[in-house]
Structures are given as structure tokens and as C-alpha cells.
Scaffold this active site. Sequence first.
Site, mmCIF file in Angstrom:
data_model
loop_
_atom_site.group_PDB
_atom_site.id
_atom_site.type_symbol
_atom_site.label_atom_id
_atom_site.label_comp_id
_atom_site.label_asym_id
_atom_site.label_seq_id
_atom_site.Cartn_x
_atom_site.Cartn_y
_atom_site.Cartn_z
ATOM 1 N N ASP A 34 -3.671 25.429 18.605
ATOM 2 C CA ASP A 34 -4.772 25.946 17.781
ATOM 3 C C ASP A 34 -5.996 25.050 17.899
ATOM 4 O O ASP A 34 -5.918 23.855 17.619
ATOM 5 C CB ASP A 34 -4.348 25.985 16.308
ATOM 6 C CG ASP A 34 -3.345 27.078 16.017
ATOM 7 O OD1 ASP A 34 -3.665 28.251 16.292
ATOM 8 O OD2 ASP A 34 -2.249 26.770 15.523
ATOM 9 N N ASP A 174 1.549 35.406 14.254
ATOM 10 C CA ASP A 174 1.234 33.981 14.090
ATOM 11 C C ASP A 174 0.928 33.697 12.627
ATOM 12 O O ASP A 174 -0.006 34.267 12.060
ATOM 13 C CB ASP A 174 0.006 33.656 14.961
ATOM 14 C CG ASP A 174 -0.391 32.190 14.900
ATOM 15 O OD1 ASP A 174 0.437 31.363 14.499
ATOM 16 O OD2 ASP A 174 -1.539 31.896 15.294
#
Length: 217
Positions: A34, A174
Site C-alpha cells: 500500500d 482488500d
Amino acid sequence: MVRVSASLLAADFICIADDVARMEQAGVDSLHVDFMDGHYVPNLALSPYHVETLASRTELPLEVHLEIANPDQLLDSFKRFPADMIILQWDTCPQPLTSLERVGDWGTRVGIGLLPLTPIEPVVPYLDKLDMLLLLGVQPGFGGQEIIPGTIEWVAGVGDVRQQYAPDLAIGVDGGVKASNAGELVQAGADVLIMGSGLFNVPDIDGLVRSLKRIRR
Ligand code: DX5
Ligand code: ZN
């Protein structure tokens, strides 16, 4: 078969090489990295530096999730970048086709991420250009949150649309994915389970990955 992607936000950064080795041994399919900029989300996270370092240590594919306000500004700097996939957030791309083509042109796989419960209809014209559609189960920015109610039904609705327009497209979920909801998510249409805290923080990671990969739709 269900694929498991380990979200490194939940790794121990003092011992990152050990955590990556644990994930390889457990048989995960990719590492999820991320990027956060403190604008699109109220947090900072990983960066190109981390991806380059990781790529020198692992053969696992690296999937970069751009949770940043203006990805177009950075795309050129990713041209020779050792990521296998770049996932752009839908609401950060004023001209999705241009952004997707720029990434696709240099041969990197490409995904689009949707904020929780976002209607799928505006994305339909782009589905056949994607390698993955990522559905966020939490508001982005932090790991360890509970999945937002209604996510399973949303995944199921998106799954139906995928069947109609782009049956080969992978759907990833996610945020908030855990052993306890993985079965329902896969039944609803998820192909890739992107997991941080629900993977790194369990006592038997190998056993969990084995059981996730046994789930059938
Ligand atoms: C959230 C990130 C996720 C996060 C998931 O902004 O995109 O990848 O790491 O963490 P868990 O699995 O703990 O919800
Ligand atoms: Zn992510």
C-alpha cells in the site's frame, strides 16, 4: 483457485525479511504493497523505495495499491519499477482510460480499486481492460478494521456484473478479510483475498493459507 495476497501494512518492519520469508513459506501468491500519501487517506505508508528493496529479496509478485491523491503525477516514475501490478483507485483517475493505458503500455498489469460499496455501473466500460478489480472492504488508510456491513452483498453484485462483461477478470477484496468471512467472500465472487492483520496475526499462518486455498465457489 483462491489466491491469497499478503498486505505488508501488517508486517513487522524491523523484521520485514523474516515476514516475507514466512509468507513465501506459507504459500501466498503475492505481496500487496500500500502506498499512502496523507491526502487521499489520513495515513502514510510504503513507497517506491520499499518495492525496490522487496523485489531484490523475493520472487513473489508485488502488487502496488496506490492510495494516493494524484497517481497520474507519479505514473512515469513507475516505468522501470519492479511491480507486477499497479492498482489505481477509481476516484483518483479523472481519465481512467489514459491512466490504464499508460501503465499497460509498459507491460505492467493493472487494477482499479473501488471505495466501499461504490456502484459498479460507471466502471463497466473499463472492466475488460483490467487484470484485477479491487473492492475495499474498509475505508482505506489503516489495517485491522472490521469489514463494512453490506460488503458481501456488494461483492456478489459486482460478481454478477463481472460474469456478464468480463468473466476472466479477477475480483480482489482488500480490508477486513479474515478466516471467518473468507468463505462468504469467495462464494460471493472474490478470487483474491488481500489480507493484512487477518493473516499476519494468526498463530498458524501456513494452516490458514492452506485452508483458504481449499475454499471452492
Ligand atoms: C487499507 C489497505 C489494506 C490493508 C488491509 O487501506 O489497502 O491493504 O492493509 O489490512 P487488513 O487486512 O488488516 O484489513
Ligand atoms: Zn490495499
